[in-house]
Enzyme design. Structure first.
Site, PDB file in Angstrom:
ATOM      1  N   CYS A 232      -0.717  -6.125  28.751  1.00 35.04           N
ATOM      2  CA  CYS A 232      -0.282  -4.585  28.595  1.00 35.04           C
ATOM      3  C   CYS A 232      -0.939  -3.813  29.746  1.00 35.04           C
ATOM      4  O   CYS A 232      -2.417  -3.673  29.891  1.00 35.04           O
ATOM      5  CB  CYS A 232      -0.981  -4.286  27.125  1.00 35.04           C
ATOM      6  SG  CYS A 232      -1.208  -2.245  26.926  1.00 35.04           S
TER       7      CYS A 232
ATOM      8  N   CYS B  52      -3.468  -1.048  28.678  1.00 36.13           N
ATOM      9  CA  CYS B  52      -4.490  -1.573  28.318  1.00 36.13           C
ATOM     10  C   CYS B  52      -5.636  -1.783  29.577  1.00 36.13           C
ATOM     11  O   CYS B  52      -6.927  -1.814  29.444  1.00 36.13           O
ATOM     12  CB  CYS B  52      -4.569  -2.753  27.608  1.00 36.13           C
ATOM     13  SG  CYS B  52      -3.443  -2.407  26.103  1.00 36.13           S
TER      14      CYS B  52
END
Length: 134
Positions: free
Chosen positions: A55, A58
């Site tokens: 991600c 993230c």
């Protein structure tokens, strides 16, 4: 001539940007559950970062979270990978990443979905200040 380094001194912690993160990471549901059960009765604010290795947002938030953990030392920060602990992510109703769940006494008090660092910081400040009042 003297030396800057002493051979009998113990090693010091690395300087600020190289200090180990104070964000706890769990890779198994049983270990997470043990930890969660041990802290869920306390009024300490816990911030759980639900993320994934693939991600992008993230990864953007990782140094931000480490910085917040250094700034808010009275708050406990935990990072969980949704691919490693899908049952925990499901239990908390995580649908997008990153998702930050703020807990007190084992109950959700707030949530931030997405790489919203300002929003996350404001919510941490709001709920950590309530520790004395609870």
């Amino acid at each position: 001539m003297g030396s800057f380094f002493s051979s009998d001194s113990t090693p010091e912690k690395p300087s600020s940007s190289y200090e180990p993160s104070s964000v706890l990471t769990f890779h198994s549901s049983p270990r997470w559950q043990l930890h969660f059960n041990s802290v869920k009765e306390t009024s300490q604010l816990m911030v759980i970062d639900f993320s994934a290795s693939w991600c992008g947002p993230c990864k953007f938030m990782e140094p931000v979270l480490n910085g917040m953990a250094a700034k808010f030392t009275e708050v406990q920060f935990v990072k969980l990978d949704v691919d490693e602990l899908p049952d925990v992510a499901q239990e908390f109703g995580v649908q997008g990443m990153p998702t930050f769940v703020l807990l007190k006494k084992g109950k959700e008090v707030d949530r931030v979905v997405g790489a919203q660092k300002n929003d996350l910081e404001k919510k941490i400040e709001k709920h950590r200040d309530l520790v004395a009042a609870t």
